[in-house]
Design a protein around this motif. Structure first.
Motif, PDB file in Angstrom:
ATOM      1  N   UNK A   1      59.999 -63.124  35.793  1.00  0.00           N
ATOM      2  CA  UNK A   1      60.729 -64.201  36.508  1.00  0.00           C
ATOM      3  C   UNK A   1      60.176 -65.515  35.952  1.00  0.00           C
ATOM      4  N   UNK A   2      58.994 -65.580  35.523  1.00  0.00           N
ATOM      5  CA  UNK A   2      58.333 -66.816  35.337  1.00  0.00           C
ATOM      6  C   UNK A   2      58.159 -66.808  33.591  1.00  0.00           C
ATOM      7  N   UNK A   3      58.883 -66.060  33.020  1.00  0.00           N
ATOM      8  CA  UNK A   3      58.576 -65.982  31.266  1.00  0.00           C
ATOM      9  C   UNK A   3      59.214 -67.404  31.068  1.00  0.00           C
ATOM     10  N   UNK A   4      60.328 -67.846  31.242  1.00  0.00           N
ATOM     11  CA  UNK A   4      61.075 -68.966  31.050  1.00  0.00           C
ATOM     12  C   UNK A   4      59.960 -70.163  31.145  1.00  0.00           C
ATOM     13  N   UNK A   5      59.437 -70.356  32.259  1.00  0.00           N
ATOM     14  CA  UNK A   5      58.479 -71.207  32.658  1.00  0.00           C
ATOM     15  C   UNK A   5      57.408 -71.333  32.044  1.00  0.00           C
ATOM     16  N   UNK A   6      57.030 -70.234  31.533  1.00  0.00           N
ATOM     17  CA  UNK A   6      55.593 -70.311  30.742  1.00  0.00           C
ATOM     18  C   UNK A   6      56.174 -70.703  29.319  1.00  0.00           C
ATOM     19  N   UNK A   7      57.154 -70.253  28.549  1.00  0.00           N
ATOM     20  CA  UNK A   7      57.533 -70.837  27.394  1.00  0.00           C
ATOM     21  C   UNK A   7      57.644 -72.088  27.439  1.00  0.00           C
ATOM     22  N   UNK A   8      58.130 -72.715  28.543  1.00  0.00           N
ATOM     23  CA  UNK A   8      58.243 -74.182  28.506  1.00  0.00           C
ATOM     24  C   UNK A   8      56.837 -74.877  28.567  1.00  0.00           C
ATOM     25  N   UNK A   9      56.056 -74.143  29.149  1.00  0.00           N
ATOM     26  CA  UNK A   9      54.725 -74.892  29.392  1.00  0.00           C
ATOM     27  C   UNK A   9      53.950 -74.734  28.164  1.00  0.00           C
ATOM     28  N   UNK A  10      54.162 -73.566  27.485  1.00  0.00           N
ATOM     29  CA  UNK A  10      53.711 -73.496  26.072  1.00  0.00           C
ATOM     30  C   UNK A  10      54.169 -74.682  25.081  1.00  0.00           C
ATOM     31  N   UNK A  11      55.349 -75.032  24.978  1.00  0.00           N
ATOM     32  CA  UNK A  11      56.078 -75.865  24.343  1.00  0.00           C
ATOM     33  C   UNK A  11      55.253 -77.605  24.844  1.00  0.00           C
ATOM     34  N   UNK A  12      55.228 -77.615  26.098  1.00  0.00           N
ATOM     35  CA  UNK A  12      54.660 -78.775  26.599  1.00  0.00           C
ATOM     36  C   UNK A  12      53.417 -79.198  26.146  1.00  0.00           C
ATOM     37  N   UNK A  13      52.538 -77.963  25.835  1.00  0.00           N
ATOM     38  CA  UNK A  13      51.312 -78.255  25.303  1.00  0.00           C
ATOM     39  C   UNK A  13      51.069 -78.003  23.888  1.00  0.00           C
ATOM     40  N   UNK A  14      52.120 -77.894  23.138  1.00  0.00           N
ATOM     41  CA  UNK A  14      52.134 -77.381  21.818  1.00  0.00           C
ATOM     42  C   UNK A  14      51.210 -78.395  20.760  1.00  0.00           C
ATOM     43  N   UNK A  15      51.111 -79.681  21.017  1.00  0.00           N
ATOM     44  CA  UNK A  15      50.618 -80.476  20.100  1.00  0.00           C
ATOM     45  C   UNK A  15      49.114 -80.192  20.143  1.00  0.00           C
ATOM     46  N   UNK A  16      48.308 -79.580  21.123  1.00  0.00           N
ATOM     47  CA  UNK A  16      46.979 -79.303  21.169  1.00  0.00           C
ATOM     48  C   UNK A  16      46.792 -78.127  20.208  1.00  0.00           C
ATOM     49  N   UNK A  17      47.620 -77.272  19.571  1.00  0.00           N
ATOM     50  CA  UNK A  17      47.479 -76.527  18.744  1.00  0.00           C
ATOM     51  C   UNK A  17      48.153 -76.582  17.434  1.00  0.00           C
ATOM     52  N   UNK A  18      48.607 -77.779  17.235  1.00  0.00           N
ATOM     53  CA  UNK A  18      49.124 -78.060  15.602  1.00  0.00           C
ATOM     54  C   UNK A  18      47.765 -77.854  14.875  1.00  0.00           C
ATOM     55  N   UNK A  19      48.117 -77.701  13.510  1.00  0.00           N
ATOM     56  CA  UNK A  19      47.143 -77.061  12.627  1.00  0.00           C
ATOM     57  C   UNK A  19      45.904 -77.938  12.586  1.00  0.00           C
ATOM     58  N   UNK A  20      45.865 -79.295  12.596  1.00  0.00           N
ATOM     59  CA  UNK A  20      45.022 -80.248  12.331  1.00  0.00           C
ATOM     60  C   UNK A  20      44.276 -80.061  13.787  1.00  0.00           C
ATOM     61  N   UNK A  21      44.942 -80.595  14.822  1.00  0.00           N
ATOM     62  CA  UNK A  21      44.181 -80.357  16.259  1.00  0.00           C
ATOM     63  C   UNK A  21      43.524 -79.100  16.544  1.00  0.00           C
ATOM     64  N   UNK A  22      43.815 -78.049  16.353  1.00  0.00           N
ATOM     65  CA  UNK A  22      43.154 -76.853  16.484  1.00  0.00           C
ATOM     66  C   UNK A  22      42.233 -76.352  15.412  1.00  0.00           C
ATOM     67  N   UNK A  23      41.797 -77.275  14.593  1.00  0.00           N
ATOM     68  CA  UNK A  23      41.083 -76.732  13.425  1.00  0.00           C
ATOM     69  C   UNK A  23      39.564 -76.491  13.865  1.00  0.00           C
ATOM     70  N   UNK A  24      39.194 -76.704  14.897  1.00  0.00           N
ATOM     71  CA  UNK A  24      38.023 -76.466  15.576  1.00  0.00           C
ATOM     72  C   UNK A  24      37.939 -75.356  16.548  1.00  0.00           C
ATOM     73  N   UNK A  25      38.917 -74.702  16.968  1.00  0.00           N
ATOM     74  CA  UNK A  25      39.184 -73.754  17.897  1.00  0.00           C
ATOM     75  C   UNK A  25      38.956 -72.557  17.336  1.00  0.00           C
ATOM     76  N   UNK A  26      38.434 -71.567  18.016  1.00  0.00           N
ATOM     77  CA  UNK A  26      38.232 -70.002  17.535  1.00  0.00           C
ATOM     78  C   UNK A  26      39.392 -69.215  18.249  1.00  0.00           C
ATOM     79  N   UNK A  27      39.719 -68.142  17.689  1.00  0.00           N
ATOM     80  CA  UNK A  27      40.591 -67.312  18.388  1.00  0.00           C
ATOM     81  C   UNK A  27      40.408 -67.001  19.794  1.00  0.00           C
ATOM     82  N   UNK A  28      39.235 -66.678  20.023  1.00  0.00           N
ATOM     83  CA  UNK A  28      38.969 -66.599  21.697  1.00  0.00           C
ATOM     84  C   UNK A  28      39.073 -67.630  22.406  1.00  0.00           C
TER      85      UNK A  28
END
Length: 206
Positions: A86-113
């Motif tokens: 019942x909360x899938x759509x809300x999580x999807x929109x939350x993912x999109x709201x924060x997506x710029x944190x994970x763009x290729x350049x922004x996330x270059x120092x992040x590990x998968x973990x």
């Protein structure tokens, strides 16, 4: 198109006609159309809407390989949706709201973990906001996070992998090259646009 039972949470609405929307979690245009769908389409096809029972929306999560971290987002969306339909759509929109944190350049120092940790933190914050957590938040975090761990073999997958493979196979079968892409009743509809607002969605539905 139909969905396997394990991915039933990807369907919104109950109509026999089906609109499939292919979305990449790290595609800005996918984020744009999702916001428009949330505001302008879902209220019309879900309970009490003008087109309730006439159209279903199926979200096809389809990460593009050149958006490097979209794989982790897709896995998190699958696991979360299976646990909290019942909360899938809300999580999807939350993912999109924060997506710029994970763009290729922004996330270059992040590990998968680290990325998986951040995505599960986002999930547990959403659960807390919706009063879905009974007991320690850390326990729920651990339960979700464990499902994202690779356990099957050194080069194997996690609990999202089988459903992830299904989503990729369907997209490839249908020749999906860009996101967002729309398929209505099995046929591509290139008229559907991420730029649509209320007027365009209502005209298309009519």
């Amino acid at each position: 198109m139909s969905l396997p039972k394990s991915l039933s949470f990807l369907r919104q609405g109950t109509g026999e006609q089906v609109l499939d929307i292919y979305l990449d979690p790290l595609c800005p245009f996918s984020a744009k159309i999702t916001k428009s769908i949330t505001t302008n389409l879902l209220p019309l096809i879900t309970k009490g809407g003008k087109y309730e029972g006439k159209l279903s929306l199926v979200t096809r999560i389809y990460p593009q390989p050149f958006h490097y971290f979209a794989v982790f987002h897709t896995e998190a969306l699958i696991i979360f949706g299976k646990l909290y339909h019942d909360l899938f759509w809300e999580y999807l929109t939350a993912i999109f709201d924060s997506q710029n944190e994970y763009f290729n350049q922004s996330s270059s120092q992040l590990t998968p973990s680290q990325t998986r940790d951040k995505l599960v933190e986002l999930a547990t914050d959403l659960l807390e906001q919706n009063k879905k957590i009974n007991g320690p938040k850390s326990k729920v975090f651990g339960e979700i996070r464990d499902k994202l761990e690779v356990k099957s073999s050194p080069n194997g997958g996690n609990e999202a992998t089988d459903d992830f493979k299904y989503l990729l196979k369907v997209g490839r079968q249908n020749g999906i090259q860009v996101t967002p892409s729309a398929i209505l009743n099995g046929l591509k509809d290139d008229s559907v646009s991420s730029s649509w607002g209320k007027e365009e969605w209502e005209k298309w539905l009519s």
